[in-house]
Design a protein around this motif. Structure first.
Motif, short mmCIF file in Angstrom:
data_model
loop_
_atom_site.label_atom_id
_atom_site.label_comp_id
_atom_site.label_asym_id
_atom_site.label_seq_id
_atom_site.Cartn_x
_atom_site.Cartn_y
_atom_site.Cartn_z
N VAL A 186 89.74 90.05 -1.37
CA VAL A 186 89.82 90.38 0.06
C VAL A 186 88.55 91.12 0.43
O VAL A 186 88.25 92.18 -0.14
CB VAL A 186 91.05 91.28 0.34
N SER A 188 86.03 93.43 2.68
CA SER A 188 86.26 94.61 3.52
C SER A 188 86.28 94.25 4.99
O SER A 188 87.02 94.83 5.77
CB SER A 188 85.20 95.66 3.25
N ILE A 239 94.92 100.16 -1.53
CA ILE A 239 94.30 99.76 -2.80
C ILE A 239 95.34 99.24 -3.79
O ILE A 239 95.20 98.15 -4.33
CB ILE A 239 93.55 100.97 -3.41
N SER C 187 83.49 94.06 -1.04
CA SER C 187 84.91 93.75 -1.21
C SER C 187 85.74 94.97 -0.80
O SER C 187 85.27 96.11 -0.83
CB SER C 187 85.21 93.35 -2.66
N SER C 188 86.96 94.69 -0.40
CA SER C 188 87.83 95.79 0.04
C SER C 188 88.10 96.77 -1.09
O SER C 188 88.23 97.97 -0.86
CB SER C 188 89.14 95.23 0.59
N MET C 189 88.18 96.28 -2.33
CA MET C 189 88.46 97.18 -3.45
C MET C 189 87.30 98.12 -3.71
O MET C 189 87.46 99.17 -4.33
CB MET C 189 88.77 96.38 -4.72
N GLU C 190 86.11 97.74 -3.27
CA GLU C 190 84.96 98.62 -3.45
C GLU C 190 84.94 99.75 -2.44
O GLU C 190 84.35 100.79 -2.70
CB GLU C 190 83.66 97.83 -3.30
#
Lengths: 344, 344, 344, 344
Positions: A186, A188, A239, C187-190
């Motif tokens: 996914v 951001s 998260i 990325s969203s996890m970053e």
């Protein structure tokens, strides 16, 4: 006697959690890591983009990564944990089972195959015995066991607890964390100040897997539960930790007190990774919440709350850590069950 | 001839949106702003913590804020928009109606009172006529009309579109933006990397208001719709835009094509703030999304998508801008309806 | 007379903003879109993952995408806007200029080449004349003009305004939005609940480009400004809008009043996309903020605030919309300058 | 022999962290909790909105909260940890010290008073001896020791490590987490998809406190360091962990290797809460990052990275957990120092 273990697909998000759980594990000794051909031959430290908020265990960091290929995996491995992409899993896992390996897999392929046990040990440990059918029919020396999808695992223990009231219909809406899609799943720009009401194939997985998990094994076949399950899946900017709103329609009358009591008294197992209690039920109406509650029971517990009676059942919310209880921890727990039941 | 208008509770989140919508409005001239006693007597600019991403209109910025008190409001105001906290609204709104003012209110008090019209003009404009009962029973020269809660407004147009198939049961799960709680309603520590499966009283509001809105007015009474509504409400880390997962069980058979067609052809009104079409249905399975779609129709449209058939109806997702269509714009639209129907 | 225009790399984040700005533009008629070979031959709608919160303009949606190749671009295009990846730009842009096209490029390649004008029209329009040197030395019929990096553009107008006080040293710390990295760049996890204190090459770009932009063109050469620039770049979880903390050390004494006056009176240009004023200075100490202020001047203004005197200069904060003023709008503005100065 | 301890202001964000750290602490026995008059008399569980992602320790949950008043605090408490709002601290802390209590305080009042030690034990433990001057001048039996502001603590260990090169100027830009403002300090509407370049008084605190901390105690007075410090403070959407960009200008030449070596070899202390090493320096250019690195050394380590040489010194990034190392843990560590040095 220690069981030697390996991880197939060790560099991804679930692979990293597997390392975190297996490295200090009392029963398993982690001796082999595999990844894509591009990573093979390099030290794990150099090819994994480690993203867990604790350092890579030193012994693991220096291990040389192998190819995800039966020829490149040592013969004396007792148990392989698989977090392969499902297209790779579909191809490689049967080859490995045929070659005699026992595989505890988190990959989504083959989860609904009749002769593949799909297990949450505290819920349906007995389904593991379908492995006899599997070996017989496939002629394997090894064995393939699966854990369900992370969003399915989150709700099924609570459903199992309520099934004595006769579940007829389930509606479930999920608020899923981004880690469920892997490190680059996914972007951001897709999710900041946003939510995405679609995760490809997820609703179908929840609807099918729940019925298989809650089904009964008659010695030859797993007879799926006949509840009508309707799922709606959403990705939100968290998260870790999947939160779910569940409505259960039951044959028998059920009060919120009944439901809470059934969840609280639902039995856990005496396995290393099983939390006790399995399900923690909050009194506070605004719990569980992903950031506050995902680490309950070291990330292996299911938490629930917000119980309300409806016209024909109850509604509630439940939550589990999607990469621990919902993925890596689920595979490890299945490994512990395989060990307890003599399959290793 | 222009209608002179005022805003009760002009400094809050909804009050600011009301200013943004009313300042350029062709029918209404904004001449009065009220707020708490602490703010009264000061220029609006100094007491409002303006948080909309466009500047305060200059003429508004210099207006002196008045007390929220019948004595401090000029007699020649034709229409008052209310975004008061519900406890203040409960006390002040009836006083104002008794004093002869017409009030279009977003506050949650009195929404389910039998003689108070709760209207979404495109859905149930006819309910406005219950004002005759209201005046008769309460002896008011003024009038009180309400718009529903933001989460109710988001789904009701789609439900109205589907009701020709005979809605029997509704399950709805909401993913609500933080602006719905006002500027200081949700702290950042509560919601970053998190979701909260509880908004006090929200589920009950949705369940009751939907049945009133979809009900039929027989000239004396609003007969509530008898559908069984079960709501589960969640707060997520989005700024604006409520997303909802809806399951509808219908008496008649319904396909996804039927449902999409009914939504697309559901009629809008010829009012200044009504979008055309009222409901936009996406083909893309991953839409609507809050950040991308909340401004459809200047924030007044409802968007829908993700249609799937279920065992006894359909499921889908819908979205609306909670502080425009769901609050300030809803009140303005009710003002336009009051004007069209001769109540001003 | 309208100028016909094309976009190189039309499907990315900057390409989409270019479409949004060019479609309604009074001077340019958008007639050609290019993208990677995989997208060529398809309608734009089908290959662009449109992520702007307004619909794709209908006429653009149906345009067939072409290959990013001189052979596939019509001869009668007056101006090409380029938002190519820099490695592609490095190869293709010179080919196009040689083939006679005028290119206004946002790509980072060749920005510091001595004969390539790097312009922010309101700051150094005069640098455009280095195109004569470019044509002479390279034997091109076309021309290549560049706009700076988004983080450089954000601060340079404020620096230009202060340079009459003799800038000797600049420290700048950036808080950059994720859109600056493209749709899948972060990325969203970053980035959820996180910040990343590193953007590859960004600090070097800011340090070099600022000196070139603030330099003087003597008719043959651009003599770079000799200020010592030290940049530190961070990615934070915002969608759009780069916020920067700047310290400027000046030769002459400077007060916060001097600095604010210099910024406020810094002249804009009479070009379609130039805002007036160019720089908006806030009195409120907590502004500018990305979400509230990025759309000032339709996303083309720079906003500043938080002025404080230091031992040898001033410090302040500034902000601009990174994909409008900092990228797509910057290229469009350079196109307008090329038109005004007779290069088209 | 155990030291009995109390917490002043136990219900807030820092108070909760103090509980989390003190409850299992080997040297301190937590026996008293105070809060506002409204909370006094109730069990801690009922008045604290517990927001740490681990349960409230059971023994603490049942403790009855007392008023923050010398009369309501037992006489036999050896050490009080204070996380009071600064206006309350300013009034109450001196009263308590006069009454004979030793107070380790995180509140911002009195931090720069000449006779109040402001200590980070690993950096300036020797400053504690100014307590003799304090007792002499104020006639106190008790003692008041302060820890610095969270944003100051984050950078000072790295500065202390570099000061052998002669620090002359410091520029620092902060990216601070929302927990630094307390549970309701930053509303979600202010910070989602946003950053705020202003934290009231924070820049002044950093500039003053850093000079006091790096100063030399001559037995009577703390002679502040003469470095010129310029700070710019920003709030960003992270939960915990302050990230800072630092530029240091030194008298002597310094390379990145020198700087990294100085940080890595900077000595820690043999106190229970001191991590070893104190400063962890990353090789990876994109570290430290708040979410990944804030828990280094149980939240008590400082992490650094991104070293680059500048024209007259070095720049780098550093990070610490703002409510552990930057607040609660800092107070606990000062308590450990008070114990080691015989002040309890």
């Amino acid at each position: 006697m220690t069981v030697t273990a390996g991880i197939l697909g060790a560099t991804g998000a679930v692979g990293q959690r597997l390392i975190q759980l297996l490295e200090p594990h009392p029963d398993f000794e982690l001796v082999t890591l595999t990844a894509s051909d591009a990573s093979a031959g390099h030290p794990y430290r150099d090819v994994a983009k480690w993203r867990i908020d604790a350092p890579i265990p030193e012994t693991i960091a220096e291990m040389t990564v192998r190819r995800t290929d039966p020829d490149d995996i040592p013969d004396d491995i007792d148990l392989l944990f698989s977090s392969l992409p499902s297209d790779v899993g579909k191809r490689v896992e049967p080859e490995l089972c045929e070659a005699g390996y026992v595989v505890s897999s988190n990959s989504s392929n083959d989860r609904t195959a009749p002769d593949v046990p799909l297990t949450i040990p505290e819920v349906n440990a007995g389904h593991l015995d379908v492995l006899e059918v599997q070996r017989e029919e496939r002629g394997w020396d090894g064995a393939l066991v699966k854990n369900p999808n992370c969003s399915t695992i989150t709700m099924v223990p609570t459903l199992a607890a309520l099934d004595s009231f006769g579940i007829e219909q389930i509606h479930v809406s999920t608020l899923q964390a981004v880690s469920g899609a892997g490190y680059s799943g996914v972007s951001s720009m897709e999710i900041i100040d946003n939510a995405i009401p679609h995760i490809g194939g997820e609703e179908q997985k929840m609807e099918a897997e729940a019925c298989k998990l809650l089904g009964a094994f008659d010695g030859r076949e797993i007879n799926w539960h006949e509840a009508d399950v309707a799922a709606s899946c959403n990705r939100i900017p968290t998260i870790d930790g999947h939160l779910e709103n569940v409505w259960v329609e039951t044959r028998d009358e059920i009060t919120t007190e009944d439901a809470a009591a059934a969840m609280r008294s639902y039995e856990s197992l005496d396995l290393h990774s099983s939390p006790d209690p399995l399900i923690h039920v909050f009194e506070e109406p605004d719990r569980p919440q992903p950031r506050l509650d995902r680490l309950h029971g070291n990330g292996m517990a299911v938490t629930a709350g917000g119980l309300r009676e409806t016209s024909n059942g109850v509604q509630y919310n439940c939550l589990a850590h999607n990469t621990i209880r919902g993925a890596a921890g689920a595979s490890v727990l299945n490994g512990e069950l395989l060990l307890r039941d003599g399959w290793l």
